[in-house]
Structure formats: structure tokens, C-alpha cells
Design a protein around this motif. Sequence first.
Motif, mmCIF file in Angstrom:
data_model
loop_
_atom_site.group_PDB
_atom_site.id
_atom_site.type_symbol
_atom_site.label_atom_id
_atom_site.label_comp_id
_atom_site.label_asym_id
_atom_site.label_seq_id
_atom_site.Cartn_x
_atom_site.Cartn_y
_atom_site.Cartn_z
ATOM 1 N N ASP A 186 0.825 -1.214 0.000
ATOM 2 C CA ASP A 186 0.000 0.000 0.000
ATOM 3 C C ASP A 186 0.853 1.255 0.000
ATOM 4 O O ASP A 186 0.505 2.254 -0.616
ATOM 5 C CB ASP A 186 -0.966 0.007 1.196
ATOM 6 N N GLY A 238 0.674 4.059 -2.790
ATOM 7 C CA GLY A 238 0.467 5.428 -2.318
ATOM 8 C C GLY A 238 1.518 6.359 -2.881
ATOM 9 O O GLY A 238 1.239 7.491 -3.271
ATOM 10 N N HIS A 250 0.739 7.037 -6.474
ATOM 11 C CA HIS A 250 -0.512 7.780 -6.472
ATOM 12 C C HIS A 250 -0.282 9.252 -6.102
ATOM 13 O O HIS A 250 -0.790 10.160 -6.742
ATOM 14 C CB HIS A 250 -1.416 7.102 -5.430
ATOM 15 N N THR A 251 0.528 9.443 -5.057
ATOM 16 C CA THR A 251 0.817 10.796 -4.582
ATOM 17 C C THR A 251 1.504 11.616 -5.660
ATOM 18 O O THR A 251 1.277 12.816 -5.796
ATOM 19 C CB THR A 251 1.696 10.720 -3.317
ATOM 20 N N LEU A 288 0.864 11.824 -8.575
ATOM 21 C CA LEU A 288 -0.073 12.357 -9.570
ATOM 22 C C LEU A 288 -0.529 13.772 -9.223
ATOM 23 O O LEU A 288 -0.999 14.496 -10.088
ATOM 24 C CB LEU A 288 -1.313 11.459 -9.677
ATOM 25 N N SER A 289 -0.449 14.144 -7.946
ATOM 26 C CA SER A 289 -0.902 15.472 -7.531
ATOM 27 C C SER A 289 0.275 16.423 -7.495
ATOM 28 O O SER A 289 1.224 16.184 -6.756
ATOM 29 C CB SER A 289 -1.524 15.415 -6.132
ATOM 30 N N VAL A 312 -5.247 8.551 6.279
ATOM 31 C CA VAL A 312 -4.405 9.327 5.368
ATOM 32 C C VAL A 312 -3.830 10.513 6.132
ATOM 33 O O VAL A 312 -4.402 10.963 7.128
ATOM 34 C CB VAL A 312 -5.176 9.858 4.138
ATOM 35 N N HIS A 324 -2.509 15.038 -1.292
ATOM 36 C CA HIS A 324 -3.935 15.137 -1.614
ATOM 37 C C HIS A 324 -4.659 16.060 -0.627
ATOM 38 O O HIS A 324 -5.551 16.809 -1.014
ATOM 39 C CB HIS A 324 -4.594 13.757 -1.594
ATOM 40 N N GLY A 325 -4.266 15.968 0.636
ATOM 41 C CA GLY A 325 -4.873 16.821 1.649
ATOM 42 C C GLY A 325 -4.576 18.293 1.381
ATOM 43 O O GLY A 325 -5.445 19.156 1.538
ATOM 44 N N ALA A 359 -3.980 19.530 -1.593
ATOM 45 C CA ALA A 359 -4.752 19.898 -2.792
ATOM 46 C C ALA A 359 -6.193 20.219 -2.387
ATOM 47 O O ALA A 359 -6.798 21.175 -2.889
ATOM 48 C CB ALA A 359 -4.723 18.765 -3.810
ATOM 49 N N THR A 361 -7.109 6.184 -11.441
ATOM 50 C CA THR A 361 -7.329 7.525 -10.899
ATOM 51 C C THR A 361 -7.422 8.555 -12.009
ATOM 52 O O THR A 361 -8.374 9.331 -12.081
ATOM 53 C CB THR A 361 -6.187 7.899 -9.940
ATOM 54 N N LEU A 362 -6.441 8.560 -12.902
ATOM 55 C CA LEU A 362 -6.406 9.621 -13.909
ATOM 56 C C LEU A 362 -7.507 9.474 -14.954
ATOM 57 O O LEU A 362 -8.093 10.461 -15.378
ATOM 58 C CB LEU A 362 -5.043 9.653 -14.594
#
Lengths: 205, 205
Positions: free
Chosen positions: B81, B85, B88-89, B91-92, B118, B124-125, B127, B181-182
Motif C-alpha cells: 500500500d 500510495g 498515487h501521490t 499524480l498530484s 491518510v 492530496h490533503g 490539494a 485515478t487519472l
Amino acid sequence: MIPMWMSELSERSGVAVPTIKFYLREGLLPPGEATGATRARYGEEHVRRLRLIRALVHIAGMSLERVRQVLAAMDEEPTLDAAIGMAHTELSPEPASPPSEVSRTRVARLVTGARWRVDPDGRHGEALASALDAMDAAGQPISDKTLATYVDATAAIAKADLDSMGDRTRDGAAAFAVIGTLLTEPVMVALRRMAQENLARRRLS
Amino acid sequence: MIPMWMSELSERSGVAVPTIKFYLREGLLPPGEATGATRARYGEEHVRRLRLIRALVHIAGMSLERVRQVLAAMDEEPTLDAAIGMAHTELSPEPASPPSEVSRTRVARLVTGARWRVDPDGRHGEALASALDAMDAAGQPISDKTLATYVDATAAIAKADLDSMGDRTRDGAAAFAVIGTLLTEPVMVALRRMAQENLARRRLS
């Protein structure tokens, strides 16, 4: 409502006086009620139109020429919802290439199933069909079941959005739609990413 | 699983042979098992890594240098995970300016309330907090009630996403997260716009 001078109009709308004068010259903002050779008084409708122009320029990133077209088209629409739909539709760019027939059909079925009063071949429907095509092309197609969850979830969000709308005048509602749609999309995107990470952490660690 | 030659690896991954050779030289793809001076055989892990590289380059639009960093960081993460993550992170993007304390606090409360595992100060937070700031600045703040609806709706979407994930290897799951996600964000955005138009039509016409 008491009419206001331009300085108050500027304060209320957040648009600088020289910019307001420019919009008046360009015909984007209707003239105020003349009270002399060089003075005029403005009403709430001017505040709302300025807020809408500001949203279209600064948040939607439209050129003034495009704002002019959107406002003119909006003003010609006979009903409030059509006027808002007009401004709203302008937020979606036309897809670079037309979506496949398979995805178009899928979108049409989805709209019928959800009983949404929208044109499946409209701008948003096309954007959706193109997004489905992109998932197919990436070898990660979205299942009907997952798509149904997306439909329910986005409908719940849209309902919350509309419930929080106060101003129901033409310009006020259109500004609300433009600002609301564009500014809450990042909220939705960030929250989904956070929710995904939370679940990945719970299920996979 | 039977090992494969490069031609099959190319077919299975959708990456052209010269590009695969380039990735091997650059160290993005680990070497295959040598079966002679110039030949090697590849396994499923090569297919998965190529698909992940392809997703990062073509869908996330990352430079090769950034892909290298993401893969290296992923490979160092001890758990599955955390590795996902990590990808994934990435991407922002980092927000242009740090979000306000007010919005940060709101995000922290939201994460606690939803019991999400999280980091509220993660990418993400941040953003999300910046998106809340933008709504405040536009004079259209989102209420706690509306935000709660967004949380529930996006959690339902994230659950559907994870339920449809098949491959639970490190690279497979990371590619799924990146592509999912995208590519599903435009699906979510288009559906919400359609749902809004439907409701506007029903309530305002």
C-alpha cells in the motif's frame, strides 16, 4: 434595493472601476441609469453580471470574446435552466476526436437508465463517452456495475450542490453553476484520491 | 508461467521493442534472464512494469526522469500500500502556494471524522485545502453539510474502484491506481456535470 454608484458596484462585485468601464464600453455590461452627463446608477443585476463575467474570465479562463458569446447566447435562452445549461456547457471543451459508437451507446443507455433529462450527445455526454474510450484503450475498462456507483455518487453530489444554491436569478444561478462546477471539481478529485489511499491502506497493508 | 521472448513481451505490454530496449539500457526495466550472448527471456513482472511505465509516461504525462524517481521510490517502500500510495501521490502536483491554516484545519477534521487513514497534510490533503481556499476566495464557500456529501460519495466511488482491482502485485496495483485515478476522473467530472444539468432542468424550468 437602492441603486449604487460605480464605486460601490466595484466594491460589491470585486471588479476594479477601470475594468467595469471597459466592460461597459465593450457592451458586456448593460449601461446603468444615467443621472447626469457623466454619472449613472447601477443595480443588483449589474453586481450579478459582473460576478458572472469574473467567474467566466478568472475561473473558467475564457477570453473576453468567448465571454461575450456565452452571455449573448445565455440572454437569448427562453428559460432559466436553458440559460444556465448554456453557460455550463461552455465549460466542457469539444473532444479532440469524436467518441466511439460503442461508448456513445453506453452513455445513451446510462442517461435513459438514470432518467436524466440531458442530451446524451451533448457536450458532457461526449466528454463522458471519450473518457470511457480512454479507459478501454488503456486496457482497464470500467464495468457497468462500477459506472452505476459513479452515477449514484455524482447524482448525490449534484443534489447537494443545487440544494446550496441561493440566488435563482439568471446571472446569479449561472455564476453559481460556473464557479461551483469548476471549483468543486478539485475538491471531488482530491477527496476521491484520499478515499482510495485510505482503502488501499486498509485492504493491502 | 512460461517465460517469453522480447517480441512477446512487446505484444503483451503494448510497448514497441526499441522502446523496451531503451528502458533496459536506462535501467527502468530490470534485465531478463540471459539465455545466450544476445538473447534473454522475460516474465510477467516485466509485462507489469512496462504497463506501469506506460501509464506513468502516457497517461500521467511524466518525464522519464520522474518515472525513474517514482519507480525507485516505489521499490524502496516496504509495503504494497505504501508503494501504491507513492505512485498515487506523484499524480498530484504541489500546490502553487500553501493552503491557509483554516482550510488545513478543516481537512484535518474531515479526515478524523471520516476515519480515513491518510495524512491530512499529504499531497492530496493539501490539494483539498487549496481547493477549499479557492471556493472561499470566489465568495462561494462549501458548507460542512455539502462537504460531508462529497466525502460519502467519493468514498463510495473509491470502494467501487478498489473492488474492481484484480492484480494485487506491486506494479500491477500501482498501474491500476495510476490509470484508474487519472482516467476515471474525467468520467466523474462529466457525470457530475450531467447530473447537475438534469437537476437544474427539473427544478428550474
